[in-house]
Scaffold this active site. Structure first.
Site, PDB file in Angstrom:
ATOM      1  N   GLU A 289       6.787  14.955  84.467  1.00  0.00           N
ATOM      2  CA  GLU A 289       8.216  14.369  83.870  1.00  0.00           C
ATOM      3  C   GLU A 289       8.903  14.371  83.835  1.00  0.00           C
ATOM      4  O   GLU A 289      10.619  13.522  84.143  1.00  0.00           O
ATOM      5  CB  GLU A 289       7.598  14.010  82.112  1.00  0.00           C
ATOM      6  CG  GLU A 289       8.245  15.650  81.885  1.00  0.00           C
ATOM      7  CD  GLU A 289       7.284  17.061  82.196  1.00  0.00           C
ATOM      8  OE1 GLU A 289       7.557  17.961  81.329  1.00  0.00           O
ATOM      9  OE2 GLU A 289       6.260  16.474  82.343  1.00  0.00           O
TER      10      GLU A 289
ATOM     11  N   HIS B 141       5.939  20.032  86.829  1.00  0.00           N
ATOM     12  CA  HIS B 141       6.396  18.993  85.150  1.00  0.00           C
ATOM     13  C   HIS B 141       6.729  17.653  86.061  1.00  0.00           C
ATOM     14  O   HIS B 141       7.871  17.267  86.350  1.00  0.00           O
ATOM     15  CB  HIS B 141       7.913  19.411  83.941  1.00  0.00           C
ATOM     16  CG  HIS B 141       7.293  20.420  83.411  1.00  0.00           C
ATOM     17  ND1 HIS B 141       6.840  20.345  82.602  1.00  0.00           N
ATOM     18  CD2 HIS B 141       8.034  21.975  83.732  1.00  0.00           C
ATOM     19  CE1 HIS B 141       6.792  21.458  81.401  1.00  0.00           C
ATOM     20  NE2 HIS B 141       7.544  22.348  82.891  1.00  0.00           N
TER      21      HIS B 141
ATOM     22  N   CYS C 255       1.802  22.295  83.194  1.00  0.00           N
ATOM     23  CA  CYS C 255       2.361  23.706  83.158  1.00  0.00           C
ATOM     24  C   CYS C 255       1.483  24.768  82.486  1.00  0.00           C
ATOM     25  O   CYS C 255       0.782  24.543  83.255  1.00  0.00           O
ATOM     26  CB  CYS C 255       3.493  23.364  82.368  1.00  0.00           C
ATOM     27  SG  CYS C 255       4.716  24.831  82.147  1.00  0.00           S
TER      28      CYS C 255
END
Length: 214
Positions: A194, A192, A82
């Site tokens: 995650e 992202h 990011c």
């Protein structure tokens, strides 16, 4: 035991990315640190981040992490996430114009406003939510990830690498922009991983297996 250092400069989703990396790790030790000497000894590095690039670069400099990152760029696998992708560029127009880490020649620019999209379709800025990533080159980081998989984005700026050969993935949002960039042992993603469910976790697992070679 291999070690993975998550660079902590006070801006980022450190807990969630550390948790995701620990979930996919086999015998790797995942550590969050702001100590440049400790991070320099890690086998792999992750540069996460959310927020504005001006504050990001100021904090990296204050903590003496910017020089450490530059020194480690050619030595070990490094992943930007990011805001981390923006920090790895040479320059960003955000925050009035900021010189960044310079791993990738090129700039970071703002998306066109909602009423000024190139195709005339009104889109919200920031670009937020799920979108597809088109794989632009074969690479070990795409192992077991289907073409055009969906990943989770939150950003108002996007990177424009000078060298098209550095682009490993693209995404459409009014314009087709580089959402994954890669050179040698450094790669960075705009989304992202995650927060991107199975495709994101697979990408993180691939990073832990990657030796930094193409």
């Amino acid at each position: 035991m291999a070690t993975v250092g998550i660079i902590d400069y006070g801006m980022g989703n450190l807990h969630s990315i550390a948790k995701a990396l620990r979930y996919v790790a086999s015998d790797e030790q995942i550590e969050v640190s702001f100590d440049p000497d400790a991070l320099a000894r890690m086998d792999r590095l992750v540069l996460p981040g959310v927020g504005a690039i001006g504050h990001c670069m100021a904090e990296l400099h204050r903590l003496e992490l910017d020089d450490m990152i530059r020194e480690q760029l050619g030595r070990k696998p490094l992943m930007g996430v990011c805001l981390g992708i923006e920090a790895l560029m040479a320059h960003s127009e955000e925050s009035g114009g900021v010189e960044c880490l310079g791993a990738f020649p090129g700039d970071t620019v703002h998306f066109a406003g909602p009423d000024d999209q190139p195709d005339g379709v009104r889109r919200k800025i920031p670009h937020m939510g799920w979108n597809q990533v088109r794989q632009e080159r074969h690479h070990p980081l795409w192992k077991d990830i289907a073409p055009a998989s969906w990943f989770y984005f939150v950003h108002s700026y996007h990177v424009v690498p000078e060298n098209a050969g550095h682009i490993a993935g693209t995404t459409d949002y009014g314009v087709r922009f580089a959402s994954v960039i890669l050179r040698e042992n450094v790669f960075a993603v705009q989304f992202h991983p995650e927060k991107s469910q199975s495709a994101g976790l697979q990408l993180l697992a691939n990073f832990l297996e990657w030796d930094g070679a193409a």
